[in-house]
Write a protein that holds these residues in place. Structure first.
Motif, PDB file in Angstrom:
ATOM      1  N   ASP A  61       0.832  -1.204   0.000  1.00 22.66           N
ATOM      2  CA  ASP A  61       0.000   0.000   0.000  1.00 22.66           C
ATOM      3  C   ASP A  61       0.872   1.261   0.000  1.00 22.66           C
ATOM      4  O   ASP A  61       0.579   2.230  -0.698  1.00 22.66           O
ATOM      5  N   THR A  62       1.935   1.234   0.790  1.00 24.27           N
ATOM      6  CA  THR A  62       2.825   2.395   0.864  1.00 24.27           C
ATOM      7  C   THR A  62       3.579   2.564  -0.446  1.00 24.27           C
ATOM      8  O   THR A  62       3.713   3.684  -0.939  1.00 24.27           O
ATOM      9  N   ARG A  96       2.143   7.429   7.937  1.00 24.48           N
ATOM     10  CA  ARG A  96       0.906   6.666   7.754  1.00 24.48           C
ATOM     11  C   ARG A  96       0.011   6.865   8.966  1.00 24.48           C
ATOM     12  O   ARG A  96       0.453   6.751  10.104  1.00 24.48           O
ATOM     13  N   ASP A  99      -5.827   4.433   7.294  1.00 28.75           N
ATOM     14  CA  ASP A  99      -5.917   4.105   5.869  1.00 28.75           C
ATOM     15  C   ASP A  99      -5.358   5.201   4.970  1.00 28.75           C
ATOM     16  O   ASP A  99      -5.424   5.083   3.745  1.00 28.75           O
ATOM     17  N   ILE A 101      -2.130   7.492   3.735  1.00 29.88           N
ATOM     18  CA  ILE A 101      -0.667   7.567   3.673  1.00 29.88           C
ATOM     19  C   ILE A 101      -0.335   8.979   3.194  1.00 29.88           C
ATOM     20  O   ILE A 101      -0.722   9.387   2.099  1.00 29.88           O
ATOM     21  N   HIS A 128      -5.219   7.472  -0.091  1.00 28.23           N
ATOM     22  CA  HIS A 128      -5.862   6.340   0.577  1.00 28.23           C
ATOM     23  C   HIS A 128      -5.067   5.083   0.246  1.00 28.23           C
ATOM     24  O   HIS A 128      -4.435   5.003  -0.811  1.00 28.23           O
ATOM     25  N   ARG A 129      -5.111   4.114   1.126  1.00 24.81           N
ATOM     26  CA  ARG A 129      -4.326   2.891   0.906  1.00 24.81           C
ATOM     27  C   ARG A 129      -4.722   2.161  -0.375  1.00 24.81           C
ATOM     28  O   ARG A 129      -3.969   1.350  -0.895  1.00 24.81           O
TER      29      ARG A 129
END
Length: 191
Positions: A61-62, A96, A99, A101, A128-129
């Protein structure tokens, strides 16, 4: 491990992510959410991906959020771009919160053999993730999430003096010290 090598590793990860999903669609249109407040990216020291022999873990996700932000600020081009417009010539800070980042991107002038960054060369993102851009703030744009007088004392102070609260999270550490000077004290009056 040198700073240059650290930048190379991070840039390589971003490029690799872009290559793996070269056919992925661009993020959906988004509506600016001015209620999102960016964190103080420079309020505390960041942990740098530069310590030799240290293992770092970066979740998908990041990595996706970093890729979305980098592509939005510096879209891939068919023609060669200037050094300052390359992903590997930037510094990235990530915070973070649930949800969301938050990503801060600033030009690293040393990557291109310069001493000073271009004016208004940074940007902050809330992503958003799932990869949607929730908020984007380019350097030099007013932050509509904060009132103009946020943190500024309501009574005027002495000229040239600012309270720590009025300074926000401080200037970018990528700016030279001479640019961070808020002014010199007024000379003593002649007697």
């Amino acid at each position: 491990m040198s700073v240059r090598r650290t930048h190379f590793i991070l840039a390589s990860a971003l490029v690799l992510a872009g290559c793996m999903r070269a056919s992925a669609p661009a993020p959906a249109k988004y509506e600016e959410d001015p209620s999102i407040v960016f964190p103080a990216f420079f309020a505390q020291p960041a942990i740098s991906l530069g310590t030799e022999g240290t293992v770092y873990e970066l979740d998908g996700d990041t990595l996706r959020a970093l890729t979305v932000a980098a592509r939005d600020l510096m879209p891939p081009q068919d023609a060669p771009v200037s050094c300052a417009s390359r992903w590997e010539s930037q510094q990235y800070r990530v915070v973070r919160q649930g949800d969301v980042i938050f990503i801060r991107i600033d030009e690293d002038p040393k990557a291109c053999g310069r001493t000073h960054p271009a004016l208004d060369s940074g940007a902050s993102y809330a992503i958003h993730r799932d990869g949607r851009i929730l908020r984007r703030l380019m350097e030099g744009q007013p932050d509509v999430a904060k009132p103009e007088d946020a943190g500024v004392p309501s009574t005027p102070g002495e000229p040239g003096v600012a309270s720590p609260e009025a300074l926000g999270d401080g200037p970018s550490p990528f700016l030279p010290r001479s640019w961070q000077d808020a002014g010199s004290p007024a000379p003593e009056p002649w007697r």
